[in-house]
Scaffold this motif. Structure first.
Motif, mmCIF file in Angstrom:
data_model
loop_
_atom_site.group_PDB
_atom_site.id
_atom_site.type_symbol
_atom_site.label_atom_id
_atom_site.label_comp_id
_atom_site.label_asym_id
_atom_site.label_seq_id
_atom_site.Cartn_x
_atom_site.Cartn_y
_atom_site.Cartn_z
ATOM 1 N N THR A 20 41.959 31.980 40.074
ATOM 2 C CA THR A 20 40.843 31.370 39.340
ATOM 3 C C THR A 20 39.810 32.438 38.984
ATOM 4 O OG1 THR A 20 39.560 30.862 41.345
ATOM 5 C CG2 THR A 20 41.155 29.217 40.621
ATOM 6 N N PHE A 21 40.160 33.716 39.182
ATOM 7 C CA PHE A 21 39.206 34.807 38.962
ATOM 8 C C PHE A 21 39.184 35.229 37.497
ATOM 9 C CE2 PHE A 21 38.555 35.195 43.379
ATOM 10 C CZ PHE A 21 37.536 36.114 43.604
ATOM 11 N N ALA A 43 46.104 38.637 43.875
ATOM 12 C CA ALA A 43 45.303 38.789 45.088
ATOM 13 C C ALA A 43 44.516 40.090 45.042
ATOM 14 C CB ALA A 43 46.199 38.742 46.324
ATOM 15 N N MET A 44 45.199 41.175 44.701
ATOM 16 C CA MET A 44 44.523 42.474 44.651
ATOM 17 C C MET A 44 43.508 42.528 43.515
ATOM 18 S SD MET A 44 47.563 45.152 45.778
ATOM 19 C CE MET A 44 48.925 44.401 44.897
ATOM 20 N N ARG A 45 43.842 41.927 42.378
ATOM 21 C CA ARG A 45 42.910 41.908 41.250
ATOM 22 C C ARG A 45 41.642 41.143 41.605
ATOM 23 N NH1 ARG A 45 40.190 44.115 37.376
ATOM 24 N NH2 ARG A 45 39.788 42.817 35.564
ATOM 25 N N ALA A 98 35.772 41.120 42.820
ATOM 26 C CA ALA A 98 34.707 40.838 43.792
ATOM 27 C C ALA A 98 33.962 42.114 44.147
ATOM 28 C CB ALA A 98 35.307 40.200 45.043
ATOM 29 N N HIS A 99 34.709 43.188 44.385
ATOM 30 C CA HIS A 99 34.109 44.461 44.773
ATOM 31 C C HIS A 99 33.178 44.985 43.679
ATOM 32 C CE1 HIS A 99 33.697 48.050 47.103
ATOM 33 N NE2 HIS A 99 34.724 47.778 47.882
ATOM 34 N N ALA A 100 33.533 44.731 42.432
ATOM 35 C CA ALA A 100 32.737 45.231 41.315
ATOM 36 C C ALA A 100 31.440 44.452 41.117
ATOM 37 C CB ALA A 100 33.565 45.173 40.029
ATOM 38 N N ASN A 101 31.394 43.207 41.623
ATOM 39 C CA ASN A 101 30.238 42.344 41.342
ATOM 40 C C ASN A 101 29.429 41.954 42.568
ATOM 41 O OD1 ASN A 101 30.474 41.508 38.302
ATOM 42 N ND2 ASN A 101 32.559 41.374 39.102
ATOM 43 N N PHE A 102 29.979 42.142 43.763
ATOM 44 C CA PHE A 102 29.305 41.699 44.983
ATOM 45 C C PHE A 102 29.370 42.803 46.032
ATOM 46 C CE2 PHE A 102 30.579 37.896 42.786
ATOM 47 C CZ PHE A 102 29.530 37.008 42.996
ATOM 48 N N ASP A 103 28.232 43.032 46.680
ATOM 49 C CA ASP A 103 28.242 44.011 47.776
ATOM 50 C C ASP A 103 28.470 43.334 49.120
ATOM 51 O OD1 ASP A 103 25.840 42.737 48.077
ATOM 52 O OD2 ASP A 103 24.586 44.505 47.786
ATOM 53 N N ASN A 104 28.592 42.014 49.115
ATOM 54 C CA ASN A 104 28.851 41.280 50.347
ATOM 55 C C ASN A 104 29.936 40.249 50.064
ATOM 56 O OD1 ASN A 104 28.693 40.419 52.970
ATOM 57 N ND2 ASN A 104 26.731 39.344 52.743
ATOM 58 N N PHE A 105 31.095 40.414 50.705
ATOM 59 C CA PHE A 105 32.173 39.452 50.502
ATOM 60 C C PHE A 105 33.064 39.408 51.736
ATOM 61 C CE2 PHE A 105 33.669 43.477 48.794
ATOM 62 C CZ PHE A 105 34.975 43.579 49.270
ATOM 63 N N ASN A 106 33.778 38.305 51.856
ATOM 64 C CA ASN A 106 34.704 38.074 52.957
ATOM 65 C C ASN A 106 36.104 37.904 52.390
ATOM 66 O OD1 ASN A 106 35.756 36.995 55.630
ATOM 67 N ND2 ASN A 106 36.012 35.180 54.340
#
Length: 409
Positions: free
Chosen positions: A134-135, A175-177, A182-190
């Motif tokens: 859904t990304f 999954a990797m994408r 997420a890494h490009a837009n958020f500095d905090n993720f799980n």
């Protein structure tokens, strides 16, 4: 309809002491302060129901009624306000289901409603669950702009065969994408991962974890796959690794995450310094939470009682109930005799335990109410306690269900 009951004492205007203990009903609690308050918002739709999932999720066959649902969530929030007047919201969690199915405009509208109706702390942690498949990069940039400052991504595995066995809609490349976006837009993720999957070997579990760690996530949630009642897997159980193989995977996870600098602070949670999940910590420390949306649960404290609520689970039933003025299907106060078990059920998940005075603060009951059970657990080597801390031992962590059950009234 079940009426919403408002405490006899207005929260934030009179202290518990001002009420006078002579006026308390038998069995009433005595909370000297109210715990922190969180907000949970449930989004009930998924692309497809996973065979292991027992959450309140429903397949979105085609379009789903986003506007009608968000209208109902706002009504649910408005109808709940008398229960939490004057209290600040410290964390928000949008869970599901798959909240990342929501349009960018819908999420922006939801966050606007939250900010309009509730006093959000200026440093509030605002998490949204998202699933690969859904990304869309542009949509997630919009989510960030709307106020989401933490993502929780349901990876489960980076192995294509295991994802297929789990009934996931994404493959290993997606999954990797998703992590890259997420890494490009958020500095905090799980990142959510599961282990002891059908046919999984120790080396495959190690590779999943190594792949996750390569993205330098601030937080990891690592869950042992379990067969939950009323799921497809419960009816048609797959062949899973045996107990010895599962234990080897658990030991491997403990070793690898420790070397990578992660703090194993809760049964399934691992965090880099300063990145613990504040919303989940509030659950585990027996804090308060208002849950809105289909099937959402609430726990709300007052000076002399603690209230639990559950909303209607079916999305259409929830929408109709909210429009009629009350989305609550079930409501009850936690009996005084159950407070010790309810508290310990949550706090014993914390590997570092809790300070003894937290028990009285959050339950309104003296800690000697659990002294006998604590002594028995200590004698069995499941619990450690002194004047500063009460925590499960390593053995207690391994046999957590047995330890928790010792505190049943």
């Amino acid at each position: 309809m079940i009426p919403i009951k408002v405490a006899g004492v207005s929260v934030g205007t009179r202290s518990p002491a001002a009420v006078g203990l002579q006026y308390l009903q038998p069995g009433a609690l005595n909370l000297t302060a109210l715990p922190p308050l969180s907000l949970y918002i449930h989004f009930p739709w998924c692309v497809r129901k996973c065979p292991y999932c027992d959450f309140n999720s429903h397949e979105a066959r085609g379009a789903f009624p986003e506007k009608a649902y968000l209208d109902a969530v706002r009504l649910d929030l408005e109808q709940s306000l008398p229960l939490i007047w004057g209290r600040k919201i410290y964390t928000v969690f949008i869970g599901g289901g798959t909240p990342s199915l929501m349009s960018a405009a819908g999420l922006d509208r939801l966050m606007s409603d939250v900010r309009t109706l509730l006093p959000l702390d200026g440093n509030a942690e605002i998490t949204m669950e998202a699933n690969p498949g859904t990304f869309e990069a542009e949509k997630f940039r919009s989510y960030r702009a709307s106020g989401i400052n933490r993502l929780s991504i349901g990876i489960q595995s980076f192995n294509a065969d295991h994802l297929k066995a789990l009934g996931r809609i994404h493959d290993d490349r997606e999954a990797m994408r998703s992590v890259e976006i997420a890494h490009a837009n958020f500095d905090n993720f799980n990142l959510d991962l599961m282990y002891a999957l059908p046919g999984q070997t120790l080396d495959q579990a190690r590779h999943d974890l190594a792949t996750a760690l390569a993205y330098k996530p601030p937080h990891l949630s690592l869950y042992h796959l379990t067969m939950e009642p009323n799921t497809v897997f419960a009816k048609y159980p797959p062949q899973l690794p045996d107990d010895d193989a599962s234990a080897d995977m658990q030991d491997m996870i403990a070793d690898v995450t420790a070397v990578a600098g992660f703090d194993h602070y809760e049964v399934s949670a691992y965090a880099q310094a300063g990145k613990r999940a504040r919303h989940n910590l509030n659950y585990w420390e027996f804090g308060d939470y208002l849950g809105v949306g289909a099937g959402a649960h609430s726990k709300i404290s007052f000076p002399h009682r603690v209230l639990r609520q559950a909303r209607y689970k079916q999305p259409q039933s929830f929408i109709e109930a909210a429009n009629q003025g009350n989305a609550i299907q079930e409501e009850h106060e936690i009996p005084r005799a159950d407070m010790g078990f309810e508290f310990m059920l949550n706090t014993l998940r914390l590997t570092g335990g809790f300070a003894p005075n937290l028990f009285g603060e959050r339950t309104g009951v003296p800690i000697n109410a659990i002294d006998k059970a604590c002594a028995e657990a200590e004698a069995k080597g499941l619990l450690y306690r002194d004047h500063q801390i009460i925590r499960p031992t390593e053995l207690g962590q391994r046999f957590l269900n047995d330890l928790q059950q010792m505190f049943l009234a």
